[in-house]
Design an enzyme around this catalytic site. Sequence first.
Site, PDB file in Angstrom:
ATOM      1  N   ARG A 436       0.833  -1.216   0.000  1.00 19.65           N
ATOM      2  CA  ARG A 436       0.000   0.000   0.000  1.00 19.65           C
ATOM      3  C   ARG A 436       0.868   1.267   0.000  1.00 19.65           C
ATOM      4  O   ARG A 436       0.621   2.207   0.745  1.00 19.65           O
ATOM      5  CB  ARG A 436      -0.973   0.015   1.180  1.00 19.65           C
ATOM      6  CG  ARG A 436      -2.226   0.808   0.858  1.00 19.65           C
ATOM      7  CD  ARG A 436      -3.025   1.169   2.083  1.00 19.65           C
ATOM      8  NE  ARG A 436      -4.269   1.798   1.680  1.00 19.65           N
ATOM      9  CZ  ARG A 436      -4.980   2.604   2.450  1.00 19.65           C
ATOM     10  NH1 ARG A 436      -4.606   2.850   3.677  1.00 19.65           N
ATOM     11  NH2 ARG A 436      -6.083   3.141   2.011  1.00 19.65           N
ATOM     12  N   ASP A 471      -4.603   2.220  12.847  1.00 22.33           N
ATOM     13  CA  ASP A 471      -4.595   1.326  11.684  1.00 22.33           C
ATOM     14  C   ASP A 471      -3.201   0.766  11.443  1.00 22.33           C
ATOM     15  O   ASP A 471      -2.197   1.286  11.956  1.00 22.33           O
ATOM     16  CB  ASP A 471      -5.073   2.126  10.459  1.00 22.33           C
ATOM     17  CG  ASP A 471      -5.837   1.268   9.472  1.00 22.33           C
ATOM     18  OD1 ASP A 471      -5.618   0.039   9.457  1.00 22.33           O
ATOM     19  OD2 ASP A 471      -6.639   1.817   8.706  1.00 22.33           O
ATOM     20  N   ASN A 473      -1.628  -1.067   7.876  1.00 22.80           N
ATOM     21  CA  ASN A 473      -2.173  -1.506   6.599  1.00 22.80           C
ATOM     22  C   ASN A 473      -1.263  -2.333   5.696  1.00 22.80           C
ATOM     23  O   ASN A 473      -1.473  -2.354   4.483  1.00 22.80           O
ATOM     24  CB  ASN A 473      -2.672  -0.280   5.823  1.00 22.80           C
ATOM     25  CG  ASN A 473      -4.083   0.086   6.267  1.00 22.80           C
ATOM     26  OD1 ASN A 473      -4.919  -0.785   6.447  1.00 22.80           O
ATOM     27  ND2 ASN A 473      -4.339   1.360   6.473  1.00 22.80           N
ATOM     28  N   CYS A 517      -7.240  -1.619  14.115  1.00 20.99           N
ATOM     29  CA  CYS A 517      -7.605  -1.949  12.747  1.00 20.99           C
ATOM     30  C   CYS A 517      -6.314  -2.315  12.046  1.00 20.99           C
ATOM     31  O   CYS A 517      -5.265  -1.748  12.334  1.00 20.99           O
ATOM     32  CB  CYS A 517      -8.238  -0.716  12.106  1.00 20.99           C
ATOM     33  SG  CYS A 517      -8.531  -0.875  10.338  1.00 20.99           S
ATOM     34  N   ASP A 539     -12.518  -4.735   6.239  1.00 23.63           N
ATOM     35  CA  ASP A 539     -12.816  -3.664   5.288  1.00 23.63           C
ATOM     36  C   ASP A 539     -14.022  -4.037   4.445  1.00 23.63           C
ATOM     37  O   ASP A 539     -14.512  -3.217   3.668  1.00 23.63           O
ATOM     38  CB  ASP A 539     -11.611  -3.413   4.380  1.00 23.63           C
ATOM     39  CG  ASP A 539     -10.594  -2.515   5.058  1.00 23.63           C
ATOM     40  OD1 ASP A 539     -10.903  -1.975   6.129  1.00 23.63           O
ATOM     41  OD2 ASP A 539      -9.487  -2.354   4.514  1.00 23.63           O
TER      42      ASP A 539
HETATM   43  C1  GLA Z   1      -7.687   0.726   6.008  1.00 26.74           C
HETATM   44  C2  GLA Z   1      -8.815   0.610   7.008  1.00 26.74           C
HETATM   45  C3  GLA Z   1     -10.007   1.405   6.538  1.00 26.74           C
HETATM   46  C4  GLA Z   1      -9.608   2.845   6.358  1.00 26.74           C
HETATM   47  C5  GLA Z   1      -8.423   2.943   5.409  1.00 26.74           C
HETATM   48  C6  GLA Z   1      -7.875   4.356   5.344  1.00 26.74           C
HETATM   49  O1  GLA Z   1      -8.003   0.114   4.813  1.00 26.74           O
HETATM   50  O2  GLA Z   1      -9.135  -0.726   7.231  1.00 26.74           O
HETATM   51  O3  GLA Z   1     -11.066   1.309   7.455  1.00 26.74           O
HETATM   52  O4  GLA Z   1      -9.290   3.400   7.602  1.00 26.74           O
HETATM   53  O5  GLA Z   1      -7.358   2.084   5.806  1.00 26.74           O
HETATM   54  O6  GLA Z   1      -6.781   4.441   4.535  1.00 26.74           O
END
Ligand code: GLA
Length: 771
Positions: A436, A471, A473, A517, A539
């Site tokens: 990402r 978060d 990611n 998250c 998500d």
């Molecule tokens: C991730 C989270 C989402 C959102 C995006 C923002 O994918 O799971 O809920 O917060 O990042 O970039």
Amino acid sequence: MINVHQQTFHLITDNTSYWLQISDFGHPLHLYYGPRTLDDPHQSFVNNTQIETGTTIKYHPDHTQYSLDHYGLEYSSQGRGDYRTPSFKAQMPDDSFVADFRYVDYEILDKKPTLSTLPSARQSQQTQTLKIILKDNTGVTMHLYYSVYEQEDFISRCVVVLNDSDQDLILHKVMSLQLDLLADQLDIITLHGDWAKETHVQRHPLSIGTYQNQSRRGTSSNQHNPGVMVVGQQTTQHLGTAYGFNLLYSGNHKTEVELNPHGYTRVLVGLNDDLFQWPLAPGSVFESPEALMTYSQKGINGVSQNFHQFIRTHLLPLGHKHPVVYNNWEATRFDFNHQKIVSLAKVAKSFDIETFVLDDGWFGDRQSDHAGLGDYKVNTKRLPKGLKPLIEDIRALGLDFGLWVEPEMVNQQSDLYQAYPEWVLRTPTKTPLEGRNQLVLDLCLKEVQDYIIHQLTTLLDTYPISYIKWDMNRPQSDWYSPSVTNQAMVPHLYMIGLYRVLDEVFGQRPDVTLEMCASGGNRFDLGMLCYASQIWSSDNTDAGERLKIQEGLTYFYPLCTISNHLAASPNPSTLRSISLSTRFNVAFFGSYGLELDITDLNSLEKKIIKDQIQRYKQYRHHIEHGKFSRLETNQDYRYSWQIEYENEFLLGYFQTLYQSSPKFDKIYPVGLASNKAYQVVSFPQKVEIQKFGALLNHVLPFTIKKEGLFIKTVPNYYALDDASETYRGSGALLLNGLILNQQFVSTGYRPDLRMLGDFGSTLYLITEEKE
Ligand code: GLA
């Protein structure tokens, strides 16, 4: 309670017994784990093989029957006759990989010790801990800890290794828990998936060999959640033998379940030994993460309910809160400004939402996900007035304010990366890989931990922020940190660094609610739940997909930790259209919020959403504290869930696929008293009239056109009532299965006809009938 008789130890909870015994040669043998029994199971449970078989290694020349391969052991290593998967591997002070830990002593502690670098479960008033002290003749010492939670039917385990020799050693594997069951007709239940498809339940029979459930991604992972159950092959949701295991850890984990040809099932739970080595200098100590185990005779739900109760009481932050939130991510993504956020907040307030969470995009040069991570100054292109006036405007409406952060990551296009390119995980010879568009900060480095702590505490102390969505990611790669000499320490050191950051930021700020998250549920685990009240489950916000994801999560995690949002239809993840009622009914079973563009709703949708939030709040206490069960159904494509709270039963019934001329549906509530009278009532909900398509022309006195004014305007303020159902009966009758009203079959609409279709659902309330 812990009873000790000579060298036999009995760990007793309200419903379970765990027996272990020190053998004549000093090995802690496992005797029994199961329903509570006061008999010493020594005679019946030790597999006292008397015959020396052809390929057995004798532990002692005079005792032909004593071979470690034939016993249930409390802990195991290599090279002394036990050839099953070991819980411990190390290059010992004598340079060999052979270890033989034997009993020295024990202690009973009237408390539960905490770990110094990793999260620990809180003790209860009666928690006692058995500490067994073992030693290898090279001088290495091992402490096995068993903390007994009586009322909860849990035993928490961890292992501490101390290098009391005068030579270095290198640990290669230190599992937190070993359980050797003399049982073989067993199934394994695990949760697997991927991004947007987390925690799908898998159950399969155990066969001879070893099954592994593990993560090497640097997170506990959306692919293989650390929760594992081992259950009898006949065990159902409600009945039968079930063992549950989980680990308080958020990184690389492993559970190994080995059935050997003698009918012993060995369960090992702990840190993944891939990408793991830990040098231990003389005088130093290594502590494993804590692992939890529980047993129930009340089937899979029994184990789940034990976990739910334990997590709520002993792991979640004290006073954990679960406000109804609005999160702007799916409504705006990166396309927002002050005005847009305030207009969303105004509608959110009109729905009586409690907290507005501003998601990604508020900081640095974050115009897209290519830039800005690592920086904490406000994105003035998007919010020229800054964060303060925005927070003030939101709070002036009567909403609390929450903020999204992704502290473990950095984009190369950021001030942070430009200033400290050496702060990322990267090997000396390879370009680090992006996921990402971002790199992983090296949390083994104290200066990186301190930077994150400083940025977050400054944010929290500058602005009135009551909620953080944290978060993460991407999975990790390029494990290398200049701070360590043995690079196989990096994944575990990273986690220790992360837990230090979480402690420093949130330990002192109990009023801040933390939602975890990781691209949804890439880090849904007990380590995180020691800091976070809830975790964004996926998500994927499609209610149909969420049924599978949430059902899986409930195997180990209580509803209040499962963060669910009502999203748009068609859903942005699947393009599937699902009614507002089912989107609510699914999200109802968790901590609730909204994520769709609420400035673009018609008046009917607004009214329905407001009513739904009111209903959620009415039952929030039931959801957070009630007893959750997965119920049986009498046909395929159904899910049925129940929450029991003080003689009230909330039941969700979900149909994913409509099949023509369906059988009668039954619900099978549990926990009712046979001799009491009950009433079952459906919560009112609406059926969108578009659902009827051309059939409308058969019931209306005029003809409507597909693209005509009627279909464009009427659904904005009118919908039909879904079936209004009321049933009465004794507990005995309902427990046997309550036959629900008929579903829609090809034609007709009646006020009591259930209009489910694909992805239809109903919520029911069961209460005692007043005299
Ligand atoms: C991730 C989270 C989402 C959102 C995006 C923002 O994918 O799971 O809920 O917060 O990042 O970039």
